[in-house]
Scaffold this motif. Structure first.
Motif, PDB file in Angstrom:
ATOM      1  N   MET A   1      -0.679  26.805  49.701  1.00 31.17           N
ATOM      2  CA  MET A   1      -1.595  26.081  48.827  1.00 31.17           C
ATOM      3  C   MET A   1      -2.024  24.778  49.499  1.00 31.17           C
ATOM      4  N   THR A   2      -3.306  24.466  49.428  1.00 31.08           N
ATOM      5  CA  THR A   2      -3.795  23.237  50.053  1.00 31.08           C
ATOM      6  C   THR A   2      -3.608  22.060  49.103  1.00 31.08           C
ATOM      7  N   GLU A   3      -3.216  20.963  49.685  1.00 35.40           N
ATOM      8  CA  GLU A   3      -3.061  19.749  48.892  1.00 35.40           C
ATOM      9  C   GLU A   3      -4.423  19.202  48.510  1.00 35.40           C
ATOM     10  N   THR A   4      -4.530  18.668  47.326  1.00 28.39           N
ATOM     11  CA  THR A   4      -5.786  18.041  46.929  1.00 28.39           C
ATOM     12  C   THR A   4      -5.886  16.657  47.569  1.00 28.39           C
ATOM     13  N   LEU A   5      -7.113  16.131  47.567  1.00 30.83           N
ATOM     14  CA  LEU A   5      -7.309  14.778  48.095  1.00 30.83           C
ATOM     15  C   LEU A   5      -6.430  13.792  47.326  1.00 30.83           C
ATOM     16  N   TYR A   6      -6.381  13.957  46.004  1.00 32.54           N
ATOM     17  CA  TYR A   6      -5.555  13.062  45.179  1.00 32.54           C
ATOM     18  C   TYR A   6      -4.095  13.085  45.646  1.00 32.54           C
ATOM     19  N   GLU A   7      -3.566  14.281  45.901  1.00 33.74           N
ATOM     20  CA  GLU A   7      -2.166  14.383  46.327  1.00 33.74           C
ATOM     21  C   GLU A   7      -1.945  13.736  47.695  1.00 33.74           C
ATOM     22  N   ARG A   8      -2.904  13.939  48.593  1.00 34.08           N
ATOM     23  CA  ARG A   8      -2.755  13.333  49.926  1.00 34.08           C
ATOM     24  C   ARG A   8      -2.822  11.806  49.844  1.00 34.08           C
ATOM     25  N   ILE A   9      -3.683  11.309  48.967  1.00 35.57           N
ATOM     26  CA  ILE A   9      -3.760   9.852  48.798  1.00 35.57           C
ATOM     27  C   ILE A   9      -2.454   9.317  48.210  1.00 35.57           C
ATOM     28  N   GLN A  10      -1.861  10.081  47.293  1.00 34.77           N
ATOM     29  CA  GLN A  10      -0.582   9.633  46.713  1.00 34.77           C
ATOM     30  C   GLN A  10       0.494   9.547  47.790  1.00 34.77           C
ATOM     31  N   GLU A  11       0.464  10.473  48.756  1.00 28.27           N
ATOM     32  CA  GLU A  11       1.446  10.414  49.853  1.00 28.27           C
ATOM     33  C   GLU A  11       1.265   9.134  50.664  1.00 28.27           C
ATOM     34  N   GLU A  12       0.006   8.777  50.937  1.00 32.86           N
ATOM     35  CA  GLU A  12      -0.259   7.525  51.661  1.00 32.86           C
ATOM     36  C   GLU A  12       0.173   6.332  50.819  1.00 32.86           C
ATOM     37  N   ARG A  13      -0.132   6.389  49.537  1.00 33.12           N
ATOM     38  CA  ARG A  13       0.182   5.285  48.632  1.00 33.12           C
ATOM     39  C   ARG A  13       1.691   5.010  48.604  1.00 33.12           C
ATOM     40  N   ALA A  14       2.470   6.083  48.675  1.00 30.64           N
ATOM     41  CA  ALA A  14       3.930   5.942  48.624  1.00 30.64           C
ATOM     42  C   ALA A  14       4.483   5.183  49.835  1.00 30.64           C
ATOM     43  N   LYS A  15       3.689   5.106  50.905  1.00 29.18           N
ATOM     44  CA  LYS A  15       4.144   4.397  52.112  1.00 29.18           C
ATOM     45  C   LYS A  15       3.985   2.883  51.981  1.00 29.18           C
ATOM     46  N   TYR A  16       3.242   2.443  50.947  1.00 28.95           N
ATOM     47  CA  TYR A  16       2.935   1.018  50.832  1.00 28.95           C
ATOM     48  C   TYR A  16       3.349   0.427  49.483  1.00 28.95           C
ATOM     49  N   PRO A  17       4.607   0.623  49.061  1.00 27.50           N
ATOM     50  CA  PRO A  17       4.987   0.017  47.786  1.00 27.50           C
ATOM     51  C   PRO A  17       5.111  -1.505  47.950  1.00 27.50           C
ATOM     52  N   PRO A  18       4.928  -2.340  46.947  1.00 26.70           N
ATOM     53  CA  PRO A  18       4.506  -1.937  45.617  1.00 26.70           C
ATOM     54  C   PRO A  18       2.989  -2.017  45.430  1.00 26.70           C
ATOM     55  N   ASP A  19       2.241  -2.450  46.469  1.00 22.92           N
ATOM     56  CA  ASP A  19       0.815  -2.718  46.276  1.00 22.92           C
ATOM     57  C   ASP A  19      -0.037  -1.575  46.813  1.00 22.92           C
ATOM     58  N   SER A  20      -0.571  -0.757  45.925  1.00 18.35           N
ATOM     59  CA  SER A  20      -1.322   0.416  46.365  1.00 18.35           C
ATOM     60  C   SER A  20      -2.617   0.058  47.079  1.00 18.35           C
ATOM     61  N   ARG A  21      -3.078  -1.210  46.936  1.00 18.34           N
ATOM     62  CA  ARG A  21      -4.304  -1.602  47.655  1.00 18.34           C
ATOM     63  C   ARG A  21      -4.125  -1.499  49.162  1.00 18.34           C
ATOM     64  N   SER A  22      -2.872  -1.628  49.615  1.00 16.92           N
ATOM     65  CA  SER A  22      -2.618  -1.566  51.062  1.00 16.92           C
ATOM     66  C   SER A  22      -2.884  -0.183  51.630  1.00 16.92           C
TER      67      SER A  22
END
Ligand code: FES
Length: 156
Positions: A1-22
């Motif tokens: 199953m292919t990951e959605t764009l939303y899911e891939r962005i969430q993976e990136e977001r998890a690398k920059y806690p706590p500020d998702s703007r990063s």
């Protein structure tokens, strides 16, 4: 199953806690890879995934040359016109591309094959003029090389 764009962005977001703007730069890159350019809808998708505003995403995207806020051609042709390239004739190289592609710098050719841009130093000053074709560099490019380069692009 292919990951959605939303899911891939969430993976990136998890690398920059706590500020998702990063995570905005990698998120914009993912969206551009997905759609080819950053339409208002794509910017909204990124904004929603990061819980920021579309205006924030656009402010970042509009600052960097690497992001496209308008549709681009199948190929990206970027000619460095900074000092080292300018002194060996970068402007003549730009004009040769304009003639061969049938569009001005900053535009896409009528056949949609290529978008032509002028850019600042690409870091290859010793091999001027530098032309980046889909991010692969050509060195020592002269105006007389341009028809062959465009032929290659059209031949693909
Ligand atoms: S000035 Fe063109 S690569 Fe540096």
């Amino acid at each position: 199953m292919t990951e959605t764009l939303y899911e891939r962005i969430q993976e990136e977001r998890a690398k920059y806690p706590p500020d998702s703007r990063s995570a905005v730069m990698p998120a914009l890159r993912l969206a551009q890879d997905e759609y080819g350019w950053l339409s208002p809808e794509a910017l909204r998708e990124v904004a929603d995934a990061l819980e920021v505003t579309p205006a924030f995403c656009k402010s970042i995207a509009s600052f960097y040359d690497q992001f496209h806020l308008a549709p681009v051609g199948e190929h990206l042709v970027e000619v460095c016109t900074n000092v080292s390239c300018a002194v060996v004739g970068a402007q003549q190289v730009v004009e040769a591309f304009e003639r061969e592609l049938g569009c001005r710098a900053g535009e896409t050719s009528p056949d949609g094959r290529a978008t032509l841009r002028t850019v600042e130093c690409l870091g290859g000053c010793g091999w001027a003029t530098i032309v980046s074709l889909d991010h692969h560099y050509r060195t020592h490019v002269k105006p007389e090389d341009v028809p062959g380069i465009v032929e290659e692009l059209r031949g693909e």
